[in-house]
Structures are given as structure tokens and as C-alpha cells.
Scaffold this active site. Structure first.
Site, PDB file in Angstrom:
ATOM      1  N   GLU A  48       2.387   4.614  -7.451  1.00  0.00           N
ATOM      2  CA  GLU A  48       2.421   4.928  -6.021  1.00  0.00           C
ATOM      3  C   GLU A  48       3.312   6.143  -5.787  1.00  0.00           C
ATOM      4  O   GLU A  48       4.255   6.398  -6.555  1.00  0.00           O
ATOM      5  CB  GLU A  48       2.971   3.712  -5.249  1.00  0.00           C
ATOM      6  CG  GLU A  48       3.057   3.953  -3.747  1.00  0.00           C
ATOM      7  CD  GLU A  48       3.290   2.666  -2.940  1.00  0.00           C
ATOM      8  OE1 GLU A  48       3.597   1.622  -3.536  1.00  0.00           O
ATOM      9  OE2 GLU A  48       3.147   2.732  -1.707  1.00  0.00           O
ATOM     10  N   ASN A 195      -4.833  -1.394   1.863  1.00  0.00           N
ATOM     11  CA  ASN A 195      -3.787  -2.107   1.125  1.00  0.00           C
ATOM     12  C   ASN A 195      -2.967  -2.938   2.105  1.00  0.00           C
ATOM     13  O   ASN A 195      -2.560  -2.443   3.160  1.00  0.00           O
ATOM     14  CB  ASN A 195      -2.852  -1.099   0.447  1.00  0.00           C
ATOM     15  CG  ASN A 195      -1.589  -1.764  -0.100  1.00  0.00           C
ATOM     16  OD1 ASN A 195      -1.629  -2.478  -1.095  1.00  0.00           O
ATOM     17  ND2 ASN A 195      -0.465  -1.543   0.574  1.00  0.00           N
ATOM     18  N   GLU A 196      -2.737  -4.162   1.764  1.00  0.00           N
ATOM     19  CA  GLU A 196      -1.897  -5.044   2.592  1.00  0.00           C
ATOM     20  C   GLU A 196      -2.198  -4.833   4.078  1.00  0.00           C
ATOM     21  O   GLU A 196      -1.297  -4.571   4.888  1.00  0.00           O
ATOM     22  CB  GLU A 196      -0.411  -4.844   2.268  1.00  0.00           C
ATOM     23  CG  GLU A 196      -0.100  -5.212   0.832  1.00  0.00           C
ATOM     24  CD  GLU A 196       1.383  -5.353   0.477  1.00  0.00           C
ATOM     25  OE1 GLU A 196       2.230  -5.010   1.307  1.00  0.00           O
ATOM     26  OE2 GLU A 196       1.667  -5.802  -0.644  1.00  0.00           O
ATOM     27  N   TYR A 262       4.946 -11.048  -5.501  1.00  0.00           N
ATOM     28  CA  TYR A 262       6.123 -10.566  -6.241  1.00  0.00           C
ATOM     29  C   TYR A 262       7.087 -11.710  -6.517  1.00  0.00           C
ATOM     30  O   TYR A 262       7.167 -12.670  -5.747  1.00  0.00           O
ATOM     31  CB  TYR A 262       6.867  -9.507  -5.423  1.00  0.00           C
ATOM     32  CG  TYR A 262       6.183  -8.155  -5.425  1.00  0.00           C
ATOM     33  CD1 TYR A 262       6.354  -7.272  -6.482  1.00  0.00           C
ATOM     34  CD2 TYR A 262       5.366  -7.766  -4.369  1.00  0.00           C
ATOM     35  CE1 TYR A 262       5.734  -6.031  -6.493  1.00  0.00           C
ATOM     36  CE2 TYR A 262       4.729  -6.525  -4.375  1.00  0.00           C
ATOM     37  CZ  TYR A 262       4.926  -5.663  -5.437  1.00  0.00           C
ATOM     38  OH  TYR A 262       4.301  -4.444  -5.451  1.00  0.00           O
ATOM     39  N   GLU A 314      -0.959  -6.231  -7.262  1.00  0.00           N
ATOM     40  CA  GLU A 314       0.494  -5.974  -7.232  1.00  0.00           C
ATOM     41  C   GLU A 314       1.203  -7.253  -7.659  1.00  0.00           C
ATOM     42  O   GLU A 314       1.018  -8.308  -7.035  1.00  0.00           O
ATOM     43  CB  GLU A 314       0.966  -5.549  -5.842  1.00  0.00           C
ATOM     44  CG  GLU A 314       0.584  -4.125  -5.496  1.00  0.00           C
ATOM     45  CD  GLU A 314       1.230  -3.611  -4.214  1.00  0.00           C
ATOM     46  OE1 GLU A 314       2.355  -4.034  -3.884  1.00  0.00           O
ATOM     47  OE2 GLU A 314       0.587  -2.775  -3.547  1.00  0.00           O
ATOM     48  N   GLN A 363       5.796  -1.255 -10.816  1.00  0.00           N
ATOM     49  CA  GLN A 363       4.868  -0.149 -10.938  1.00  0.00           C
ATOM     50  C   GLN A 363       5.101   0.534 -12.283  1.00  0.00           C
ATOM     51  O   GLN A 363       6.126   0.292 -12.911  1.00  0.00           O
ATOM     52  CB  GLN A 363       5.044   0.822  -9.786  1.00  0.00           C
ATOM     53  CG  GLN A 363       4.787   0.162  -8.444  1.00  0.00           C
ATOM     54  CD  GLN A 363       4.755   1.166  -7.283  1.00  0.00           C
ATOM     55  OE1 GLN A 363       4.912   2.363  -7.424  1.00  0.00           O
ATOM     56  NE2 GLN A 363       4.571   0.619  -6.092  1.00  0.00           N
TER      57      GLN A 363
HETATM   58  O1  AHR Z   1       5.131  -1.903  -4.674  1.00  0.00           O
HETATM   59  C1  AHR Z   1       5.885  -1.638  -3.532  1.00  0.00           C
HETATM   60  C2  AHR Z   1       5.193  -2.053  -2.252  1.00  0.00           C
HETATM   61  O2  AHR Z   1       5.039  -3.439  -2.222  1.00  0.00           O
HETATM   62  C3  AHR Z   1       3.780  -1.542  -2.067  1.00  0.00           C
HETATM   63  O3  AHR Z   1       3.745  -0.263  -1.562  1.00  0.00           O
HETATM   64  C4  AHR Z   1       3.230  -2.504  -1.085  1.00  0.00           C
HETATM   65  O4  AHR Z   1       1.835  -2.604  -1.169  1.00  0.00           O
HETATM   66  C5  AHR Z   1       3.955  -3.797  -1.392  1.00  0.00           C
HETATM   67  O5  AHR Z   1       4.424  -4.411  -0.259  1.00  0.00           O
END
Ligand code: AHR
Length: 662
Positions: A48, A195-196, A262, A314, A363
Site C-alpha cells: 500500500e 476496500n473496507e 488483524y 488483509e 504488508q
Molecule cells: O493495512 C493497513 C490498513 O488496515 C489498510 O489500509 C486498511 O484496509 C486496513 O484497515
């Protein structure tokens, strides 16, 4: 008193039963009927415009003193090639929904700047754009995966981006591409539609996003032979309602649904770890399995044939940023704990490869759970990198189902399984078994039974360290690296492994894969026999209960020549002659439903009313004849049927007529 005593002892007995521990972890591998391929894209990455992921990490520009090829760092590119990055997601993340691709093409000095409002408020000069990203993918030999701007972009912007990269017609977009130095289309097939969208991508309700998905998706066209693989924005963690609504209302024009999850620990930096932190990160990592299973169960309701993939695009650990770094850059160290967490996640993805077809760790460089960290001209490979290196053997291999009865790792009155793992067999018959011991204190003895392989030879590698927070630095880059592992022995029914505390082990097992005898067939004639049925069905009927309208022979899996009308079904019977023993992949493409069985068991179920869809199945087959049956039905509209095979020394192709007998 006597009564009280006996009640008391009874209660103690019951309590001891519930605390009964699995003494030794038992792992059972069964090679007898492998079915699913571990898509190599499970080993995907995410890049990103965030912090130093792109600028400084992947890209330094052609005029940099740091050795580069067309602006891409040579050291980083060659390290990434080694782990066989299969697919790379770009340009975001949250950045994607503010990105306007036309700002990132053409002469650099003319490219407009923008403020990266999501990540540190820095000025983005757009010097890295579509051409530079596709050059990076060319150098890495990986698939590009674009995320389109739905939050603040337009349908036209997306439509033109697809045309710019994929069309070979004459058009203003293709002229523009050619003027910018790229004559031929690149062929970008993976596209995320936003995205999101539930968060930084527009704060939408799932119902609203489902409509946007259909609207944007409609104008993202297929050019030439490039069939787009469109990926819908999926849920955040356990937002099961999002999945439900998208599956119900998102239409049928998407191939993947993207889950983001995450492992959070953003109160502490990566290397600040006590036992409670370790346990917490492991527990959160294991939650990935529950998420996949529950989202998959919802998907199964709407998509029982698993046409739509769950894409975990992600995932990874997210800690407090390193001191003295820009908080918006999400720069963190990476320790042995991250290696163990990564391996655990990859095991979960492997084991659910029937539904999970891609995952992208966040990432790739210098951001969150990176595989590489850079500082100016220096580069260091993180413990997570080494896990991806060891696990690359699973890419495109066939999953071997594992049953694990693990001892518990207990902490502070909580418990989680100490051991997790996954296994696969590759096209050369090498079996790879990945085992993780998340217990930071105790080794685990693992009794591993193996059905279908007589193990003759084992090699192994391990990633471990005495310290939970062991990590690699620019000064000491080799603190956590894989070393050779010999803590195993061949036992009567398999192998026994002594898995050290907090370790990741990958074993390669070679030996004789159990042969399944082929059939003895005499006087076989070439081709298959078929029966043709008339009827209107929404799914495959039981042809055994029906009277055939006609029957005959075909030399290949093709529809019979006579005009069967609009609504009909066909059953094919015969044998397939396998040229050499090995693992074979079969593909059945049909419009409408179809099914393929080999030696009496269903290998591919592609049933239902649908346009042309291809479904794959895998089977280990011995040389010689095997019974084959294919069923097909058609209701209204167009129809299609094709059966392909791929195997050792055999490229994917329509099953040749030389292979078919009856
Ligand atoms: O990876 C960091 C961020 O986490 C990304 O930009 C977003 O899609 C997610 O919330």
C-alpha cells in the site's frame, strides 16, 4: 458423613475427568483421498502507499544510489522472488479509495501530487503508479491484484482503468497507454471492487455496498481473453451480517469475498512481550479459524459448490509503532512471535483451501507484519519472511487432511491447543508437514500416524529461539533464521516428532505412496458410452431411475451429435487409462450442472443451474484403468461441457480421446 465423602470423591473424579489432558499430541495424516489444492495465492502479499512500503521499501526510483532495476530495489526484489510471491495487492488499503489512477501515469514531472490523508498526511507525488507497479510484478513474476476506488472514485474511472491495462483495441485509453510506453495490454485479472467499504472505503451499509458492487462490477469489462476475477469487499472480522447480505444481495458477478482480520496488540511495541502478550496474540491468531468457518458456513448456504472464494486479503499482527517513527506509517519490528503467528495462520488457510483461495499478509515491506524491513540501503529479512520461505512448498500442492489432538497450552486459567499444523503432497509426491508449537515454555512430543505413505526419508527445518521476542536487526540479521531440524524418528505407523517450545517446523517426507490397484479391463473399446435423457431439471436427476431416449458412443467427453433440444441430460460411462501413477487434477466445466466420479466416488460436483463454471478435483491414481462416470444436465439457454486433466508431465488439457475406453 459417608454419603458426603462419596459425593465429594465423585465430584473430584468428575473434575479430574474434565481436566484430563492429552499427554502426547496426536497427529493423523491421511493420504488416501486428497481433494483440494492449496491455491498458491494463499501465500500472497499486500503493498500500500503507506509509510515506507512503496517509497524506500520497494521503489527507490531509477536515479537512486541504491541498486535498482527500473526503479525497483534489487535486494528486495530478489529476496521476494526467493519466497515465490504469487500475487501482490495494490495500491491499498484505505489509500485505494482516495487513489485516482490517472494521477499516476505519464511523465513523472507532470503527475499531480495529493495528500495521503489516511497515512501520516504526507504528500504523495504519484511517482509510483500503474506502470511502475506492473513492472514490479513483472520482476517478481507474480500476479497483480488491483483495488479499485469505490469510496471516492467513479464507475467511469474503474471502467477506464480496466480498459487501459487490459484492452488491445483501438481506443483513447489504449492510445494513452501506448503513448506512455506500453504497447501491449498487461492483462490484470484480479480486481477488488473497493476496500473496507464498511469503514475507510465509504462507511457504507452492506445493502448499499451490494448495489455499488453490482454497479461498478457491471462496467469492469472483460477484454480479449482476460476474464476478470472480481473481489467484493467482505466483512471486518466477525461481521457475519455483512457476509450474509453480500451473499444474498451482491449478485453473481463476483468470484471472491474479502475478509479482513488483524491480530491487535497496539498498546505495546512488537518486541515488548510478556507471557500474557504471547498468549493473547496466539489466541487471536487461532480465532482466524473460527472466522473462516463461520463465514464459510454462511457462504455455503448461498454457494454450496464453493464458486465464490473467501479471500483474506488483509491479515497479520498490528502493534504499537516503533518509537520515533511517524505513527501514521505503521512501522513495527517482527519477532519469533510473529513467525509463530504467521505459521499458525498459514496452517489455517491451508486447511480451509476448499474455500480460502487467496490471502495477503499486511504488508510486504516496512508496514505492520512485514517480511522485509529496509533502512536506506540496508535490508533485513524478518522471522515472518522465513516462515513464508519454508511454507512455499505448500503452494499449489494438494492438501492432506490432518487430524490433530493437541495437548493444551494453559495460561492464566485459559487454554488453547499447543500444536497446529497442515500437510500437503506436491506434484513430485513429496509430502510436507508443517507443525507449530505455540507453547513458549514446553516442548511437545507428537505421535504422527500416516496413512498411505511408507516414510523412508525425512528432512526438516526449524525456526525457533530461546527468547519470545528474538528478532533480526540490520546489525544482527541472522538471529531468527531456519536451521536444519533432526528432532524426529520414523516410527511404526508414521513418525514421532519432538517439537521444541515456540517453534515452527517444516518436514519433507519421502517414501512410497500407497498404490491403489487399477482395474483389470479386457477388450476395451476406445471412447465412452453415453445415455441421453429428456427432462426439465434444476439439478442433476438420478439417471439410474430414468429411461434413456437414446444411447451410443462418443470418442471424447462431448455432447452427443443428435439435437437433444433445450432440456436434456447425459450420462457417460467408461474407463480412463492413466498413463503413469501420480496425483491428477480433473476439471469439469459446464453450463448447467455436472458431476464426475472416479472409481465410484464423486470427485467433482459442479451441479446446479449456472453459466459455464469450472470446478476442480484431485485424485492420486495408479497407472492403468479407472472407472469414470460423468453426468450432465441442461435447462434452457446455452449449454457447454468440457472435462480436462492435468498430472505428472501432463499439462492441463481436455481429456484426450486416447485416455478413454468403455
Ligand atoms: O493495512 C493497513 C490498513 O488496515 C489498510 O489500509 C486498511 O484496509 C486496513 O484497515
Amino acid at each position: 458423613m459417608k454419603k458426603i465423602n462419596s459425593v465429594f470423591f465423585f465430584l473430584i473424579f468428575i473434575a479430574s475427568l474434565s481436566f484430563a489432558q492429552v499427554e502426547k499430541t496426536k497427529v493423523a495424516l491421511d493420504l488416501s483421498d486428497p481433494k483440494f489444492i492449496i491455491d498458491k495465492n494463499i501465500y500472497g502479499h499486500f503493498s500500500e502507499h503507506l509509510g515506507n512500503c512503496i517509497y524506500g521499501g520497494l521503489w527507490v526510483g531509477k536515479n537512486s544510489k541504491i541498486p535498482n532495476t527500473n526503479g525497483i530495489r534489487n535486494d528486495v526484489a530478489s529476496a521476494l522472488k526467493k519466497i515465490k510471491v504469487p500475487i501482490l495487492r495494490w495500491p491499498g488499503g484505505c489509500f485505494a479509495d482516495e487513489y485516482h489512477w490517472k494521477d499516476g501515469i505519464g511523465p513523472k514531472e507532470k503527475r499531480p501530487t495529493m495528500i495521503n490523508t489516511n497515512w501520516g498526511g504526507v504528500t504523495e507525488d504519484n511517482s509510483f503508479g500503474t506502470h511502475e507497479f506492473l513492472e514490479l510484478c513483472r520482476q517478481l513474476e507474480c500476479e497483480p491484484y488491483f483495488t479499485a476506488n469505490v469510496g471516492s472514485g467513479t464507475v467511469q474511472e474503474l471502467a477506464q482503468w480496466v480498459e487501459y491495462v487490459n484492452s488491445d483495441n483501438v481506443s483513447p485509453m489504449t492510445d494513452l497507454r501506448k503513448a506512455n510506453g506500453q504497447e501491449k495490454s498487461w492483462g490484470v485479472t484480479y480486481w477488488a471492487i473497493g476496500n473496507e467499504s464498511w469503514g475507510c472505503g465509504g462507511n457504507m451499509r452492506p445493502e448499499y455496498y451490494a448495489d455499488q458492487l453490482k454497479r461498478y462490477g457491471t462496467y469492469a469489462r472483460n477484454y480479449g481473453s482476460y476474464n476478470l476475477y472480481k473481489i467484493a469487499c467482505g466483512p471486518a472480522g466477525d461481521d457475519y451480517n455483512w457476509t450474509e447480505v453480500l451473499m444474498r444481495e451482491g449478485g453473481s458477478d463476483f468470484s471472491g469475498l474479502a475478509l479482513h482480520y488483524y491480530t491487535w496488540k497496539n498498546s505495546k511495541i512488537a518486541i515488548d512481550i510478556n507471557k500474557a502478550d504471547w498468549f493473547d496474540v496466539m489466541k487471536q491468531s487461532l480465532k482466524m479459524e473460527e472466522l473462516i468457518e463461520k463465514h464459510s458456513a454462511i457462504m455455503d448456504k448461498y454457494d454450496p459448490n464453493k464458486r465464490i472464494a473467501l479471500i483474506v486479503d488483509e491479515w497479520g499482527t498490528w502493534y504499537k509503532v516503533e518509537p520515533n517513527t511517524n505513527p501514521g506509517f505503521l512501522y513495527q519490528q517482527n519477532t519469533l512471535r510473529d513467525a509463530v503467528a504467521a505459521a499458525t495462520n498459514l496452517n489455517i488457510f491451508n486447511n480451509h483451501c476448499d474455500r480460502v483461495k487467496m490471502a495477503n499478509i499486511a504488508q510486504i515491506v516496512n508496514v505492520l507484519q512485514s517480511v522485509i524491513l529496509t533502512k536506506d540501503e540496508k535490508m533485513v529479512l524478518t522471522p515472518t519472511y522465513h516462515v513464508f520461505d519454508l511454507y512455499k512448498v505448500h503452494q499449489n500442492a494438494t492438501l492432506i487432511p490432518l487430524n490433530i489432538e493437541s495437548a493444551d497450552y494453559k495460561f492464566d486459567e485459559q487454554k488453547i491447543p499447543s500444536v497446529n499444523g497442515s500437510a500437503s503432497i506436491d506434484i513430485n509426491n513429496n509430502v510436507h508437514l508443517s507443525l507449530v508449537n505455540i507453547n513458549p515454555d514446553e516442548p511437545e512430543t507428537i505421535l504422527c500416524s500416516i496413512k498411505g505413505l511408507k516414510t523412508e526419508n525425512i528432512t526438516g527445518q526449524i525456526i525457533t529461539n530461546k527468547e519470545m521476542n528474538a528478532h533480526n536487526t540490520f546489525e544482527n540479521p541472522d538471529v531468527v533464521v531456519p536451521v536444519s531440524f533432526s528432532g524426529y524418528k520414523i516410527a511404526e505407523e508414521g513418525i514421532e516428532v519432538e517439537l521444541p517450545a515456540k517453534s515452527v517446523v517444516v518436514l519433507e517426507l519421502r517414501g512410497e505412496v500407497e498404490k491403489k490397484p487399477a482395474l483389470e479391463v479386457k477388450d476395451a473399446r476406445t471412447g465412452l458410452s453415453y445415455n441421453l435423457y429428456k427432462g426439465i431439471w434444476n439439478q442433476l436427476p438420478n439417471f439410474d431411475l430414468l429411461n434413456a431416449e437414446n444411447s451410443g458412443e462418443v470418442e471424447n467427453v462431448i455432447l452427443p451429435k443428435e439435437n437433444p433440444g433445450e432440456n436434456f441430460g447425459v450420462s457417460y460411462n467408461g474407463y480412463i487409462k492413466i498413463p503413469e501413477e501420480g496425483l491428477y487434477r480433473f476439471y469439469l466445466a459446464s453450463d448447467d450442472g455436472s458431476l464426475l466420479s472416479i472409481d465410484g466416488s464423486t470427485l467433482i460436483n459442479n451441479d446446479g443451474l449456472h453459466a459455464v463454471e469450472e470446478v476442480m478435483g484431485t485424485k492420486y491414481l495408479s497407472e492403468g484403468f479407472h472407472e469414470v462416470k460423468i453426468f450432465f444436465f441442461q435447462k434452457g439457454g446455452g449449454f457447454n461441457l468440457n472435462a480436462s486433466i492435468e498430472g505428472p508431465d501432463l499439462k492441463k488439457q481436455t481429456i484426450p480421446k486416447e485416455f478413454l475406453f468403455h
